[in-house]
Design an enzyme around this catalytic site. Structure first.
Site, mmCIF file in Angstrom:
data_model
loop_
_atom_site.group_PDB
_atom_site.id
_atom_site.type_symbol
_atom_site.label_atom_id
_atom_site.label_comp_id
_atom_site.label_asym_id
_atom_site.label_seq_id
_atom_site.Cartn_x
_atom_site.Cartn_y
_atom_site.Cartn_z
ATOM 1 N N CYS A 111 -25.193 0.852 23.598
ATOM 2 C CA CYS A 111 -26.601 1.236 23.506
ATOM 3 C C CYS A 111 -27.489 0.002 23.670
ATOM 4 O O CYS A 111 -28.536 0.074 24.301
ATOM 5 C CB CYS A 111 -26.896 1.916 22.178
ATOM 6 S SG CYS A 111 -26.921 3.720 22.281
ATOM 7 N N HIS A 156 0.804 -1.230 0.000
ATOM 8 C CA HIS A 156 0.000 0.000 0.000
ATOM 9 C C HIS A 156 0.833 1.274 0.000
ATOM 10 O O HIS A 156 0.261 2.361 -0.106
ATOM 11 C CB HIS A 156 -0.933 0.016 1.214
ATOM 12 C CG HIS A 156 -1.923 -1.118 1.241
ATOM 13 N ND1 HIS A 156 -2.981 -1.191 0.373
ATOM 14 C CD2 HIS A 156 -1.994 -2.225 2.012
ATOM 15 C CE1 HIS A 156 -3.677 -2.306 0.628
ATOM 16 N NE2 HIS A 156 -3.093 -2.947 1.611
#
Lengths: 106, 251
Positions: free
Chosen positions: B212, B70
């Site tokens: 949550c 990369h």
């Protein structure tokens, strides 16, 4: 080695008040919390922070359990001459780390 | 005027997607609802503790040989995070950014898998996502992602747990109001992985979703579950156009 972020101006005018900001990666485990197994985890905190300017102490702080993880310490210093700043954090379990930064005063 | 014309083709599918929802107002990052002190902390890279993980990720990037394929992340990874979750052709499933990093390591490098929510994977994800900071969220126009997005939306609207609450009941219907002392954000995943003061550490979107879920007394899915990727795929469409903030700071 813990990751550290230190921010100070590269150069300053003689007599100028400069701000130095430091941030270090540390869990600051208080020694009061139970771990997943219910047993209280051992305390593991940074105990002291010192800043030396050419081997002379310019700032010192003592840290305790109530200080959050990744302590951020900021202080100011009067720039009088060029020199090397050495920042040292020491703590439980033999934690010790020193970083140096050069300061140029014109 | 030009802006309005450009926004139209984007706004239409979004409006259809949110049909029945109350979210008529433009999407807003949770950043806007934070105290000025917390905002200042996020803005200043020398005060933002998330940058410690970005630094760690930078070292890992070089050390794990990511550079071999990369090159330098600031060039090659710019914009990557704004397009995830993406379709993974080998697994025939959507994949999130952390999943892609993991897949790259295991399949292509033959390296040992990294633990989800472990420090090294968080650091790498933060470093990669940080390269897209400031870019708008731009989910790919890929029809293969549609089923996952639909599942994500269904999960977002599904009432769950002992409190019998859905994500939408807080983050669509009551966004901007308060729950206890805290403002309810619209729930856009703009800054993950982010530094949460409550966690005193960096955490992923999956950790936040679990938070949550446990909060409404429902059983969270295991880390890496396809349901989280589906919810993320939906949330990214919902947050289209908002700027990425990684690493964000949240209370």
């Amino acid at each position: 080695m813990a990751r550290v972020l230190i921010n100070l101006p590269r150069s300053a005018k003689r007599g100028e008040l400069i701000e130095i900001r430091t941030l270090i990666q540390h869990g600051m485990e208080t020694g009061y919390r139970p771990g997943p197994n219910g047993v209280t985890q051992q305390r593991d905190i940074i105990r002291s922070f010192t800043c030396l300017f050419d081997n002379e102490e310019v700032f010192h702080a003592e840290l305790y359990q109530a200080i959050a993880a990744n302590p951020f310490i900021t202080f100011s210093m009067l720039a009088t001459a060029s020199g090397i700043l050495a920042f040292t954090w020491t703590g439980d379990n033999g934690f010790a780390q020193t970083e140096t930064r050069a300061l140029t005063v014109t | 005027m030009k802006r309005a014309l450009l926004a139209f083709p984007l706004a239409l599918p979004l409006a259809l997607l949110l049909a029945g929802g109350a979210a008529a107002e433009p999407p807003q990052s949770g950043f806007a609802l934070m105290a000025p002190e917390t905002q200042a902390m996020q803005r200043d890279d020398t005060a933002n503790p998330g940058m410690l993980w970005v630094q760690e990720g930078e070292a890992l990037w070089a050390q794990s040989g990511c550079t071999g394929c990369h090159g330098d992340a600031p060039g090659s990874m710019r914009g990557a995070a704004s397009r995830y979750p993406a379709w993974d052709a080998t697994r025939q499933a959507p994949i999130d950014l952390a999943g892609r990093i993991e897949q790259c390591r295991v399949d292509r490098q033959g390296a040992a898998p990294l633990e989800r929510e472990g420090e090294p994977l968080l650091a790498l994800s933060a470093y990669v996502a940080h390269q897209s900071r400031g870019l708008p969220i731009d989910p790919p126009e890929d029809p293969r992602l549609a089923p996952a997005r639909a599942l994500g939306e269904a999960l977002f609207r599904e009432r769950r747990g002992q409190l019998d609450l859905s994500c939408a009941q807080c983050h669509d219907d009551n966004a901007g109001r308060r729950l206890g002392g805290s403002p309810i954000p619209q729930g856009h995943p703009t800054g993950y992985p982010l530094y949460r003061l409550e966690w005193q550490g960096l955490g992923s979107l999956q950790r936040r979703l679990r938070n949550c879920m446990a909060g409404v007394r429902s059983e969270p899915y295991a880390y890496g579950a396809p349901e989280y990727v589906a919810i993320e795929a939906f949330l990214m469409v919902r947050a289209r156009g908002l700027a990425l903030e990684t690493p964000a700071v949240r209370p």
